[in-house]
Every structure is written in structure tokens, then in C-alpha cells.
Design an enzyme around this catalytic site. Structure first.
Site, PDB file in Angstrom:
ATOM      1  N   ARG A   1      -2.471  42.021  -4.460  1.00 30.35           N
ATOM      2  CA  ARG A   1      -2.246  43.348  -3.902  1.00 30.35           C
ATOM      3  C   ARG A   1      -3.474  44.230  -4.111  1.00 30.35           C
ATOM      4  O   ARG A   1      -4.250  44.043  -5.034  1.00 30.35           O
ATOM      5  CB  ARG A   1      -1.030  44.002  -4.571  1.00 30.35           C
ATOM      6  CG  ARG A   1       0.302  43.385  -4.197  1.00 30.35           C
ATOM      7  CD  ARG A   1       1.457  44.147  -4.848  1.00 30.35           C
ATOM      8  NE  ARG A   1       1.422  44.059  -6.304  1.00 30.35           N
ATOM      9  CZ  ARG A   1       0.990  45.011  -7.109  1.00 30.35           C
ATOM     10  NH1 ARG A   1       0.540  46.161  -6.603  1.00 30.35           N
ATOM     11  NH2 ARG A   1       0.997  44.848  -8.418  1.00 30.35           N
TER      12      ARG A   1
ATOM     13  N   LYS B   1       6.053  43.966  -0.421  1.00 28.23           N
ATOM     14  CA  LYS B   1       6.092  45.091  -1.346  1.00 28.23           C
ATOM     15  C   LYS B   1       6.155  46.437  -0.631  1.00 28.23           C
ATOM     16  O   LYS B   1       6.656  47.412  -1.205  1.00 28.23           O
ATOM     17  CB  LYS B   1       4.881  45.041  -2.285  1.00 28.23           C
ATOM     18  CG  LYS B   1       4.950  43.903  -3.297  1.00 28.23           C
ATOM     19  CD  LYS B   1       6.227  43.954  -4.141  1.00 28.23           C
ATOM     20  CE  LYS B   1       6.223  42.901  -5.238  1.00 28.23           C
ATOM     21  NZ  LYS B   1       7.504  42.862  -5.982  1.00 28.23           N
TER      22      LYS B   1
ATOM     23  N   HIS C   1      12.999  46.279  -9.834  1.00 26.81           N
ATOM     24  CA  HIS C   1      12.022  45.194  -9.769  1.00 26.81           C
ATOM     25  C   HIS C   1      12.455  44.148 -10.787  1.00 26.81           C
ATOM     26  O   HIS C   1      12.000  44.117 -11.922  1.00 26.81           O
ATOM     27  CB  HIS C   1      10.627  45.726 -10.094  1.00 26.81           C
ATOM     28  CG  HIS C   1       9.545  44.728  -9.870  1.00 26.81           C
ATOM     29  ND1 HIS C   1       8.365  44.731 -10.574  1.00 26.81           N
ATOM     30  CD2 HIS C   1       9.440  43.711  -8.994  1.00 26.81           C
ATOM     31  CE1 HIS C   1       7.592  43.753 -10.163  1.00 26.81           C
ATOM     32  NE2 HIS C   1       8.228  43.106  -9.200  1.00 26.81           N
TER      33      HIS C   1
ATOM     34  N   SER D   1       4.831  41.122 -12.233  1.00 29.13           N
ATOM     35  CA  SER D   1       4.430  39.796 -11.788  1.00 29.13           C
ATOM     36  C   SER D   1       3.798  39.019 -12.936  1.00 29.13           C
ATOM     37  O   SER D   1       2.948  39.537 -13.669  1.00 29.13           O
ATOM     38  CB  SER D   1       3.424  39.929 -10.639  1.00 29.13           C
ATOM     39  OG  SER D   1       2.961  38.676 -10.235  1.00 29.13           O
TER      40      SER D   1
ATOM     41  N   LYS E   1       9.924  36.427 -14.363  1.00 30.92           N
ATOM     42  CA  LYS E   1      11.167  36.736 -13.639  1.00 30.92           C
ATOM     43  C   LYS E   1      11.652  35.547 -12.818  1.00 30.92           C
ATOM     44  O   LYS E   1      12.809  35.153 -12.882  1.00 30.92           O
ATOM     45  CB  LYS E   1      10.957  37.934 -12.700  1.00 30.92           C
ATOM     46  CG  LYS E   1      10.691  39.244 -13.373  1.00 30.92           C
ATOM     47  CD  LYS E   1      10.801  40.414 -12.409  1.00 30.92           C
ATOM     48  CE  LYS E   1      10.051  40.230 -11.105  1.00 30.92           C
ATOM     49  NZ  LYS E   1       8.604  40.042 -11.297  1.00 30.92           N
ATOM     50  N   THR E   2      10.742  35.007 -12.015  1.00 25.30           N
ATOM     51  CA  THR E   2      11.132  33.909 -11.130  1.00 25.30           C
ATOM     52  C   THR E   2      11.478  32.660 -11.930  1.00 25.30           C
ATOM     53  O   THR E   2      12.497  32.004 -11.687  1.00 25.30           O
ATOM     54  CB  THR E   2      10.009  33.614 -10.132  1.00 25.30           C
ATOM     55  OG1 THR E   2       9.770  34.771  -9.341  1.00 25.30           O
ATOM     56  CG2 THR E   2      10.377  32.456  -9.220  1.00 25.30           C
TER      57      THR E   2
ATOM     58  N   ASP F   1      13.230  38.714  -7.418  1.00 21.61           N
ATOM     59  CA  ASP F   1      12.243  39.784  -7.564  1.00 21.61           C
ATOM     60  C   ASP F   1      12.750  41.203  -7.324  1.00 21.61           C
ATOM     61  O   ASP F   1      12.304  42.124  -7.992  1.00 21.61           O
ATOM     62  CB  ASP F   1      11.069  39.512  -6.622  1.00 21.61           C
ATOM     63  CG  ASP F   1       9.855  40.357  -6.934  1.00 21.61           C
ATOM     64  OD1 ASP F   1       9.507  40.510  -8.114  1.00 21.61           O
ATOM     65  OD2 ASP F   1       9.239  40.881  -5.987  1.00 21.61           O
TER      66      ASP F   1
ATOM     67  N   ARG G   1       0.499  31.268  -4.961  1.00 18.71           N
ATOM     68  CA  ARG G   1       1.886  31.651  -4.689  1.00 18.71           C
ATOM     69  C   ARG G   1       2.595  30.636  -3.808  1.00 18.71           C
ATOM     70  O   ARG G   1       1.971  29.944  -2.994  1.00 18.71           O
ATOM     71  CB  ARG G   1       1.922  33.000  -3.977  1.00 18.71           C
ATOM     72  CG  ARG G   1       1.481  34.173  -4.827  1.00 18.71           C
ATOM     73  CD  ARG G   1       2.619  34.683  -5.682  1.00 18.71           C
ATOM     74  NE  ARG G   1       2.245  35.853  -6.462  1.00 18.71           N
ATOM     75  CZ  ARG G   1       3.096  36.598  -7.126  1.00 18.71           C
ATOM     76  NH1 ARG G   1       4.387  36.309  -7.101  1.00 18.71           N
ATOM     77  NH2 ARG G   1       2.700  37.634  -7.824  1.00 18.71           N
TER      78      ARG G   1
END
Length: 526
Positions: free
Chosen positions: A54, A195, A214, A232, A236-237, A251, A316
Site C-alpha cells: 500500500r 482497502k 480490521h 498485516s 490474522k489470516t 481480514d 500475497r
């Protein structure tokens, strides 16, 4: 917006506008246009050029009368004028006239009561495949009645001129809430589309009594829901993809008066260091229809080298959520029983897991401490300690207190237990210690979710003012108390005090916070 699309189509001679192509059609188009290559598993692999993460300094919100008093303007929510946006919009429209375009119509939000109808217009077929897999895909009947409320126009090939266009670089991500348009240009990083919609939901939903979050989420066989907050790279994932539980989403979620719902229809996993042994569900999801970003493939076999960071650390994989066995379709579940705050502490001093009171939960939610991991944003090459409010500062248009107060109210209403989990370093800071074992983290998270952690005795961390368990099945006792993992105890104390002071200094920026929440932070003399 529909009139604009019609105008473009009327003025084009030979180019086409493709509406809602299938996955196979989009893959074929991407290969035909040399936008990517196939991995050995059938996933489409694309490269994003110099923008491999990003670009937060290039994100803007149009300063319009309807939003100006609500937006928390600053370095995150940078304003641009309506005039600047309109001129940039006109240039993008002209750029689109002779382009082959790809259009996706779908939703953000799995709960029909709160979902946002969206349209995404792309110049790249692989970008359109990305949004097709990441957002909620409509049924045929829903598609026939679909009317977009927000439209994302993503034209990476159009590069702005900062002097003429009022941007900070060639890249731009501009949101107009009045015109309900997102303009993206100059960057091929697909995550900007995802996003930008998240930021829009973070603005809209609190006005509808829904807390946007988030976080990832999963649910057990008994209907017990767990949330995993974190930036990130904090896990989380990975942690929500649990073969013993059903994935709700990886997410972005909303917490309404009815429960939790996923904003998306897919997952966007970091895959640096990915292995079948450690993350089997993600590994198996990378197949036909999945999109790989900046993953190095073997030129002969097409086999992905997930250990390579030759292009970026921020490699990713994007795939639809139904590629995860047992995922909740649609992604809707009840109120959470357990909330996990994930932080990747580069100092290596935070306890691997600690129990939080409501006030401590609000303190750490507002603080949002973690380390930016390499590659997530442009220019980040090694972990950097940072505070990201509500574990999602780059995506929050409103004042942080709005989100924190909603969290406190919902904890009170539904009795959720809250834990802070450090997935970062142990035994020393980054460069000296090592990353926390995923197996240990999974054992700690499992103990929090099933409640067995409460059978342990707890000790008080005097510096961070946290309550830490002394025993968890599957985790060595010394790991649970971070000081015990450091050879140099004085070095630990110095580093812990350094981080504690950073917490206190950072929290000074929050106003209108009650004394109980302030007192829930680290115990140091400010």
C-alpha cells in the site's frame, strides 16, 4: 456513474467493456494479455512493479460538506479539494476511452441488512479477477437487480503529475463520499482496491450502529465466535484458518446488534514462508482461480518459491473463501465470545499472551501497538515499532474514540473475554531474539478460545500492567514470562521500559478518554 460508462462505450471504436466475466474467462484474458503466468497449481501469478504494498501517503479523501466535520483529518486522512478531484476524474475518464475494460458488480458485506453494492472498473483482467474473488459475489438474481452505490475506478496505467494534479506522487487513491467514487491510478498493487472499500465501510457503518473491524473471525462447532484483531503480518489470516473451526473471514468484519459478519467473499493472505505443514488450508487454497502477487515462480516448472523475497516480503495470495474447507458461507455468525488482539512486538518484551479487562482492552485497542513488517508498506524493509490506532489506523476515517467506545459497549453487552497475544519476538529484540513459534501461539490462542487458559494461575507484569498465565498446555512455562527468555535480564528491563514509555507517550494524543482507561496502560512515571 452508469452514464459515464455509457459515454465511454459509445466513444470507443474497437475496444470492449467486459461485464462480470467468469473466473476462467478472466484467467484466459489475463494470460492472453500477458498480465501474468500460471503457477504449477493453476493459480494466476502477477507482478505489481515498484508498488508491492500500500501507498498510504498517496491516499486522499475529498473534503466535501457532507463529510468534513466527521473526518479525522491528518496524515492518515489527507484532504483534497473537490476541484482537484474533478479534474483528476476527468483525466481518468479520458484515459479510459480507448482501453479494454473489465467490470465487476458485487457487494461488500455478507449480511444483506448492511451490505454495500459496489462496482469495480479495471483496465487489467487480473485486477478484475482479484476483486471478483475478494468481494461478495452476487447470485444471478442479485446481479440482475444490482445497482452500485460506490464505484471503484482502478487505472494503474494512468500516472498523475503531482505538480498539475495536486497529488504527492504518480500514484493516487482518492475517495469521494459525495460522488461515491474511488479513483486509483499509478499503482498496480491490487490491495488498494480492497482497502479503499474497507475505508468507506469504516466511515458509513458506525452511523448505522455497526462496529467495523480490521480483524479475522472464526466460529467453533458450538457456535462460539472468536475475533482476531491485528495489522498485516501479525497472524490474522494464519490463526483464523483453523482446521478445527469454521472461517468467517480473514481480514474485515462488522459487529452489528445481531452478531458478526464478513465484509468480503475472499481472503488475502501473506505467503512469505508459506508451507503446507504450517498452514495447510492456505496452501491448498492456492489453485485455479487464486491470484498470486509478486511470488517468484520457477521458470521451468512454475512451482512457487514462497521463501523468496526477491521481489518483496509482501508476497500475497488472494482466493475465494469457499476455497477454505468448512468456511462459513455466508460469512455471518453470532456475537463473539473471545477477542484476540495480535501484535508483532519487535522489542521482544511483551508477554506472549495476557488477559485484559474492558479498560485494558480499550487502552490497547486505541494504542494498536505492533511492528510494521517488511514489505507491507512501501519503504519498510525490516520490522518497525509503530502504533496503529484500533489496529487499523490507515483505514479509519472517523475519530478513534468512535470505534473504541463501540468496542467497550459491545464487550459490556456480550461479555466477551479479551486477550493480548504477541506473535513477534521472544528471547530478545528483532535481530537477536527469534520469532514466536507458531505452534506455541496456536496453543495459546486455543486455550483462550476454549477457556482452559482460565484454569491457570496468573501473575502481574509490573511494567506493562498485564495479567499473564503461568501455564498453558503445549507451551514451555519460561516462554510465557518474557523476561525468562532473555539471557541479559537488565537488557530486558531496559527494553521493556523503553516500550512502556512509548505506550504512554503515544496515548497522550487521545483526548476525552476516562481515567480508568488511561490507568489501564503500563505502570511508569510519565
Amino acid at each position: 456513474m452508469d452514464r459515464m460508462c455509457a459515454m465511454i462505450m459509445q466513444n470507443r471504436a474497437t475496444k470492449e467493456v467486459h461485464h462480470n466475466l467468469s473466473v476462467s474467462q478472466l484467467v484466459e484474458k489475463a494470460l492472453e494479455r500477458n498480465e501474468g503466468t500460471l503457477a504449477s497449481t493453476g493459480a494466476l501469478c502477477a507482478l505489481t512493479g515498484k508498488y508491492t504494498g500500500r501507498s498510504p501517503k498517496d491516499k486522499f479523501i475529498v473534503d466535501e460538506p457532507s463529510v468534513t466535520e466527521h473526518i479525522a483529518w491528518g496524515n492518515v486522512n489527507q484532504p483534497i479539494s473537490e476541484e482537484v478531484f474533478d479534474k483528476l476524474h476527468a483525466k481518468v475518464q479520458l484515459y479510459m476511452v480507448d482501453k479494454e475494460l473489465f467490470v465487476f458488480d458485487g457487494y461488500a458485506g455478507a449480511d444483506p441488512a448492511y451490505r454495500l453494492p459496489i462496482r469495480v472498473i479495471n483496465e487489467y483482467a487480473w485486477h478484475n479477477l482479484f476483486v471478483h474473488q475478494l468481494f461478495v459475489r452476487p447470485t444471478e438474481s442479485e446481479l440482475a437487480a444490482h445497482i452500485p452505490e460506490f464505484t471503484v475506478i482502478s487505472m494503474p496505467g494512468f500516472k498523475s503529475n503531482p505538480i498539475l494534479d495536486g497529488t504527492n506522487s504518480e500514484a493516487f487513491i482518492c475517495v469521494s463520499f459525495d460522488k461515491k467514487i474511488v479513483l486509483i491510478g499509478g499503482t498496480e498493487y491490487a490491495g488498494e482496491m480492497k482497502k479503499s472499500i474497507f475505508s468507506i465501510l469504516n466511515y458509513l457503518l458506525p452511523f448505522n450502529q455497526v462496529m467495523p473491524m480490521h480483524c479475522s473471525a472464526n466460529v467453533g462447532t458450538k457456535g462460539d465466535t472468536a475475533l482476531f484483531f491485528g495489522l498485516s503480518g501479525t497472524g490474522k489470516t494464519t490463526l483464523s484458518a483453523d482446521p478445527n473451526r469454521h472461517l468467517i473471514g480473514d481480514d474485515e468484519h462488522g459487529w452489528s446488534n445481531q452478531g458478526v459478519f464478513n465484509f468480503e467473499g475472499g481472503c488475502y493472505a501473506k505467503c512469505i514462508g508459506l508451507s503446507e505443514e504450517k498452514e495447510p488450508q492456505i496452501w491448498q487454497a492456492i489453485r485455479h482461480g487464486a491470484v498470486l502477487e509478486n511470488v517468484v515462480l520457477d521458470a521451468e516448472t512454475g512451482v512457487a518459491d514462497y521463501n523468496s523475497n526477491a521481489l518483496t516480503e509482501n508476497t500475497r495470495a488472494a482466493y475465494p473463501i469457499d476455497y477454505i474447507d468448512g468456511a462459513m458461507i455466508p460469512g455471518v455468525a453470532g456475537h463473539p465470545n473471545v477477542i484476540i488482539f495480535l501484535t508483532a512486538d519487535a522489542f521482544g518484551v511483551l508477554p506472549p499472551i495476557s488477559r485484559l479487562t474492558k479498560e485494558q482492552a480499550m487502552y490497547h485497542f486505541l494504542s494498536g501497538y505492533t511492528s510494521k513488517l517488511a514489505g507491507t508498506e512501501r519503504g519498510v524493509t525490516e520490522p518497525e515499532a509503530t502504533f496503529s490506532t484500533c489496529f487499523g489506523s490507515p483505514f479509519l476515517p472517523l475519530n478513534p474514540n468512535v470505534y473504541a467506545n463501540m468496542l467497550g459497549e459491545k464487550i459490556d453487552q456480550h461479555g466477551a473475554r479479551v486477550y493480548l497475544v504477541n506473535t513477534g519476538w521472544t528471547g530478545g529484540p528483532y535481530g537477536i531474539g527469534k520469532r514466536m513459534s507458531l505452534a506455541y501461539t496456536r496453543a495459546m490462542v486455543s486455550a483462550a478460545i476454549d477457556g482452559s487458559i482460565e484454569n491457570s494461575s496468573f501473575v502481574h507484569d509490573p511494567i506493562f500492567n498485564l495479567s499473564c498465565p503461568t501455564q498453558i498446555t503445549g507451551v514451555p512455562a519460561e516462554v510465557l514470562i518474557p523476561q525468562n527468555t532473555w539471557e541479559d535480564k537488565q537488557a530486558y528491563c531496559d527494553k521493556a521500559m523503553d516500550l512502556a514509555k512509548r505506550f504512554v507517550d503515544n496515548f497522550k494524543k487521545f483526548t476525552h478518554v476516562n481515567d480508568e482507561i488511561v490507568a489501564a496502560g503500563p505502570n511508569i512515571v510519565a
